[in-house]
Design an enzyme around this catalytic site. Structure first.
Site, short mmCIF file in Angstrom:
data_model
loop_
_atom_site.label_atom_id
_atom_site.label_comp_id
_atom_site.label_asym_id
_atom_site.label_seq_id
_atom_site.Cartn_x
_atom_site.Cartn_y
_atom_site.Cartn_z
N SER A 158 2.56 7.96 -1.46
CA SER A 158 3.60 7.66 -2.43
C SER A 158 2.93 7.36 -3.76
O SER A 158 1.70 7.33 -3.86
CB SER A 158 4.43 6.45 -1.97
OG SER A 158 3.62 5.29 -1.92
N LYS A 159 3.75 7.11 -4.78
CA LYS A 159 3.18 6.84 -6.11
C LYS A 159 2.30 5.61 -6.12
O LYS A 159 1.34 5.52 -6.88
CB LYS A 159 4.31 6.70 -7.13
CG LYS A 159 4.97 8.03 -7.47
CD LYS A 159 6.00 7.87 -8.57
CE LYS A 159 6.62 9.22 -8.93
NZ LYS A 159 7.63 9.09 -10.02
N ARG A 160 2.61 4.65 -5.26
CA ARG A 160 1.79 3.44 -5.26
C ARG A 160 0.39 3.72 -4.74
O ARG A 160 -0.55 2.97 -5.01
CB ARG A 160 2.45 2.34 -4.43
CG ARG A 160 2.52 2.62 -2.94
CD ARG A 160 3.30 1.54 -2.19
NE ARG A 160 3.47 1.84 -0.80
CZ ARG A 160 2.60 1.50 0.15
NH1 ARG A 160 1.49 0.86 -0.20
NH2 ARG A 160 2.81 1.79 1.40
N HIS A 161 0.22 4.81 -4.00
CA HIS A 161 -1.10 5.20 -3.51
C HIS A 161 -1.86 6.06 -4.53
O HIS A 161 -3.04 6.31 -4.38
CB HIS A 161 -0.98 6.01 -2.22
CG HIS A 161 -0.43 5.25 -1.07
ND1 HIS A 161 0.72 5.64 -0.41
CD2 HIS A 161 -0.86 4.12 -0.44
CE1 HIS A 161 0.96 4.77 0.57
NE2 HIS A 161 0.03 3.85 0.57
N GLY A 162 -1.15 6.57 -5.52
CA GLY A 162 -1.77 7.49 -6.47
C GLY A 162 -1.26 8.90 -6.33
O GLY A 162 -1.93 9.86 -6.70
#
Length: 489
Positions: A261-265
């Site tokens: 997800s975006k929180r992972h990059g």
């Protein structure tokens, strides 16, 4: 047979790293086999497809150097061909007209969910619960249309879709290049819609027709499409076409093992360019996200083309590791041509104003020696800050402390010795500093600390002799003089 692969993104969003990896694998497979790599933009979802996303996908592919062997094919330009195939399947009896309306289908699903929820109620007998679940499963099962066997239309002018007549029974098997033998029951395949009531094709039909017409021999894509393969192969069979070989690659997960997800990059590919990663580093990193060859960690493109095969792709999901990406990027920055690297760094140097000729000259002198000073272009650019600094330098707290009266006195003596150097090289400078320390019975630290403070203002910098050489004699002595004059004023 010429190997033909394709990358077929949907322009409903940017090119993310999962898609970039899929493109890379297809590119390398084609190049390894001396085949062709094609690009198709699957823009049949008119409501969600955008020109902006298409442009970003093409820009991302260009940045990565994943050049297709033909101009990109826009899927929407082939709608007439898709409809032609659907009509031919009707004539063959492998497709049929279905008059079920969207409202009827939704009501069927809603009723199935109601019965599934009802089966959870307290106080039901086992028989009643089983009956409700059986009804729910029947309603929610892959749809088999009542018109699949030629039932009459409800009205002469009733709108209809064209559906595939799915396989009736038995096992369906795919020999997957990554997942191995995968088997499902034919009853799990629905009578899927190929042409909507408005005459537009669905993804399932369009992708098969396009892959066939483009001569695609190998489909490499994410394993989220594995289920689609079982739905698409019957279309090949219905038309008497040879299906391509399939290989479904596990998706990329975050460092914690959860879906990326975006929180992972999970950013767009071009976002990594803006973050300061080189395209060759990005490709080398993406290659190792799910593929391996022995213990080798970093591959050039030439090595990857020579070695890439499907057998090296693992079944387990790869995990995004930005620290590893930084290490690989640092490796390729060290290998980069100086002129190219400077060109990439220059916009970062000029974020607050154009470089002056003398600043550029200093940076170019230092560049071959400072390439290891960061894991991204932005980190590397910051390592040159002491060379860009304008006189008089701003001194940070530690620099001011080093420029004590005693430190300034030593600096004044050393300045006289430095001014006498005729060959302004790091070797000559180092020898002069050593001789001065010996003559004055001083340690290198006693002299080096005030000298470094005067030259850098406390900014990070490497060994002092190269710093003096890169600054140039005039600039270096000028920075020393600024501190001596300020102390005397």
């Amino acid at each position: 047979m010429t190997v033909v692969t394709r990358f077929a993104p949907s322009p409903t969003g940017m090119l993310h790293i999962g898609g970039a990896r899929t493109a890379l694998f297809n590119y390398l497979f084609a190049r390894h086999h001396g085949g062709r790599f094609l690009l198709r933009i699957e823009d049949t979802d008119r409501a969600r497809s955008t020109d902006e996303a298409t442009a970003a996908i093409l820009e991302g592919m260009t940045w990565l150097g994943l050049d297709a062997d033909e101009a990109p094919l826009m899927q929407s330009s082939r709608e007439a061909r898709h409809a032609e195939v659907a009509a031919e399947m009707l004539s063959r009896g492998t497709a049929f007209k279905c008059y079920a309306t969207p409202e009827e289908l939704q009501a069927r699903r809603d009723l199935g969910e109601e019965k599934r929820q009802a089966a959870k109620a307290d106080g039901l007998s086992d028989e009643a619960r089983a009956a409700l679940l059986a009804e729910a499963n029947d309603l929610l099962a892959p749809y088999r249309s009542p018109w699949r066997d030629g039932a009459a239309a409800p009205a002469p002018d009733a709108p209809y879709t064209i559906r595939l007549r799915a396989p009736d029974d038995g096992d369906r098997v795919v020999e997957d290049g990554v997942q191995g033998t995968v088997r499902i029951q034919a009853s799990e395949i629905d009578d899927l819609i190929m042409l909507r009531a408005d005459g537009t094709p669905t993804y399932m039909l369009a992708v098969v027709v396009d892959d066939h017409d483009m001569g695609v021999t190998q489909v490499i894509r994410g394993d989220d499409h594995l289920r689609n393969t079982f739905r698409q192969i019957p279309i090949y069979e219905a038309m008497g076409w040879q299906a391509p070989a399939f290989a479904h690659v596990s998706l990329i997960h975050g460092p914690d093992g959860a879906k990326l997800s975006k929180r992972h990059g999970a950013l767009s590919t071009l976002a990594y360019r803006e973050m300061g990663y080189l395209p060759e580093a990005m490709k080398a990193y993406l290659l190792r996200l799910g593929w391996s060859h022995g213990d080798q960690e970093i591959f050039t493109e030439e090595e990857a083309i020579s070695l890439f095969d499907l057998a090296g792709i693992g079944r387990a999901p790869a995990r995004l590791d930005l620290e590893k990406l930084g290490q690989i990027n640092s490796h390729f920055m060290r290998l980069a041509d100086d002129d190219r690297l400077f060109g990439l760094l220059k916009p970062l140097f000029e974020a607050d104003g154009a470089l002056q000729p003398e600043q550029q000259a200093r940076i170019l002198r230092a560049l071959p020696h400072l390439k290891d000073r960061g894991s991204t272009l932005s980190e590397l650019a910051s390592a040159f800050a002491f060379l860009q600094a304008q006189r008089p330098l701003n001194m940070n707290k530690n620099a001011r402390k080093a420029l004590s009266p005693e430190g300034l006195d030593r600096l004044a003596g050393l300045r006289h010795e430095l001014a006498s150097i005729s060959q302004w090289t790091a070797e000559e400078i180092s020898g002069t500093i050593t001789s001065y320390c010996t003559a004055q019975d001083l340690s290198m630290g006693q002299v080096g600390q005030p000298l470094r403070a005067a030259l850098t203002g406390g900014l990070p910098a490497p060994d002092i002799a190269p710093v003096l050489e890169w600054l140039g004699k005039e600039e270096a002595l000028g920075r020393i003089d600024d501190q001596l004059v300020q102390a005397g004023s």
